[in-house]
Design an enzyme around this catalytic site. Structure first.
Site, PDB file in Angstrom:
ATOM      1  N   ASP A  10       0.871  -1.167   0.000  1.00  0.00           N
ATOM      2  CA  ASP A  10       0.000   0.000   0.000  1.00  0.00           C
ATOM      3  C   ASP A  10       0.914   1.226   0.000  1.00  0.00           C
ATOM      4  O   ASP A  10       2.130   1.103   0.193  1.00  0.00           O
ATOM      5  CB  ASP A  10      -0.880  -0.042   1.250  1.00  0.00           C
ATOM      6  CG  ASP A  10      -1.722   1.196   1.409  1.00  0.00           C
ATOM      7  OD1 ASP A  10      -2.390   1.592   0.438  1.00  0.00           O
ATOM      8  OD2 ASP A  10      -1.687   1.802   2.501  1.00  0.00           O
ATOM      9  N   ASP A  12      -0.369   5.078   0.949  1.00  0.00           N
ATOM     10  CA  ASP A  12      -0.735   6.131   1.900  1.00  0.00           C
ATOM     11  C   ASP A  12      -0.627   5.650   3.339  1.00  0.00           C
ATOM     12  O   ASP A  12      -1.273   4.676   3.732  1.00  0.00           O
ATOM     13  CB  ASP A  12      -2.156   6.613   1.623  1.00  0.00           C
ATOM     14  CG  ASP A  12      -2.258   7.378   0.310  1.00  0.00           C
ATOM     15  OD1 ASP A  12      -1.518   8.356   0.154  1.00  0.00           O
ATOM     16  OD2 ASP A  12      -3.061   6.994  -0.560  1.00  0.00           O
TER      17      ASP A  12
END
Length: 249
Positions: A10, A12
Site C-alpha cells: 500500500d 498512503d
C-alpha cells in the site's frame, strides 16, 4: 511463517506520510463547514484504503456537510495539491525497498489513489518508486471495487506474473487494506498508526501475519526473504521465473 517470493505495498500511511495530510485537510474543512467538530480516528479508520469518492461521500454524509460530494472533493483537492508534493517516506521504508530491489524480489505498489494523485504524492520521490516493478492505482482499468474488496491486490498479483497467493506478502496500514489482502488469500504485515491500533481491538483478531509499530521493525528472514546485509554478502531470490507486461504501470 510462509515463504514469500513477491511483495505488494500500500502507499498512503505505509510508504509515504500522506495520511497526516488527509487528516489535516479534513479537519480544516470541518472547522470551516461543521463548526469545528473533530475528525476522530473511529471515522478515519473507516475511510482508510477506500477510493477518494467513497471516502468523500462518507465524510459528507457522516458530518452532514452543506455541500455535494463533488464540491467536497474539489475543495479538498486544492488543499491536497499544495501539500502532497512535500510528503516524505516513513521510517524504515527506503531501507526495505532498496534492500528488496537489490536482492531481486519482485515488488508492486497497490494504492487506492488515482494515477494523478499518485504522481502528485510521489513527485519528490521518483527515484524510490522507480525501484518497484509495477504501480497499480485505484482508477486503473479492471479495478471495480475499493478495499476491503481484493481487486487492487489481485491486479497487482496479475502484473507480477500471477505468483501463488500464499507466496505474496502485502504491507498495509489500514484495517480495510488488511481485509482486502486476506480476501485475496495473501499474507499481510500490518503497520497501523498507534491511534488506529488503540481503537481496532485485539491486533491478532485482524488476521495479519505480523503487526509492527514501524517498517523499521520488519525482519525479512521471518518470511524467508533475504536478510538485511550486515556481512557484505547475502543470497538473492533465484526463482524470478515470471512473465509480466513490459510496462511497469
Amino acid at each position: 511463517m510462509p515463504k514469500i517470493t513477491h511483495c505488494i505495498f500500500d502507499m498512503d500511511g505505509l510508504l509515504l506520510d500522506t495520511e497526516r495530510v488527509y487528516t489535516e485537510v479534513t479537519q480544516e474543512l470541518l472547522d470551516k463547514y461543521a463548526d469545528g467538530v473533530k475528525f476522530t480516528w473511529d471515522v478515519k479508520s473507516k475511510l482508510m484504503g477506500r477510493t477518494g469518492t467513497e471516502s468523500a461521500s462518507m465524510v459528507v454524509d457522516h458530518y452532514k456537510l452543506p455541500m455535494s460530494v463533488q464540491e467536497y472533493m474539489d475543495k479538498s483537492s486544492v488543499m491536497h495539491e499544495e501539500r502532497f508534493p512535500l510528503v516524505k517516506p516513513l521510517p524504515g521504508v527506503e531501507r526495505l525497498i532498496r534492500h528488496l530491489h537489490a536482492k531481486g524480489v519482485p515488488m508492486a505498489v497497490a494504492t487506492s489513489s488515482t494515477r494523478s494523485k499518485f504522481e502528485l504524492k510521489t513527485s519528490l520521490n521518483d527515484e524510490l518508486f522507480s525501484l518497484f516493478d509495477y504501480i497499480v492505482c485505484g482508477d486503473d482499468a479492471g479495478i471495480e471495487r475499493g478495499k476491503p474488496a481484493p481487486d487492487i491486490f489481485l491486479a497487482a498479483q496479475q502484473r507480477l506474473g500471477n505468483p501463488p497467493a500464499e507466496n505474496c506478502l502485502v504491507f498495509e496500514d489500514a484495517t480495510n487494506g488488511v481485509q482486502a489482502a486476506l480476501n485475496a488469500k495473501m499474507h499481510v504485515v500490518w503497520i497501523p498508526d498507534a491511534n488506529l491500533l488503540k481503537i481496532s481491538g485485539d491486533p491478532d483478531s485482524h488476521g495479519a501475519a505480523a503487526v509492527l509499530e514501524s517498517m523499521t521493525d520488519f525482519e525479512p528472514e521471518a518470511f524467508e526473504l533475504p536478510v538485511f546485509d550486515t556481512t557484505g554478502h547475502q543470497e538473492t531470490i533465484k526463482d524470478k521465473d515470471i512473465t509480466a507486461p513490459q510496462d511497469r504501470y
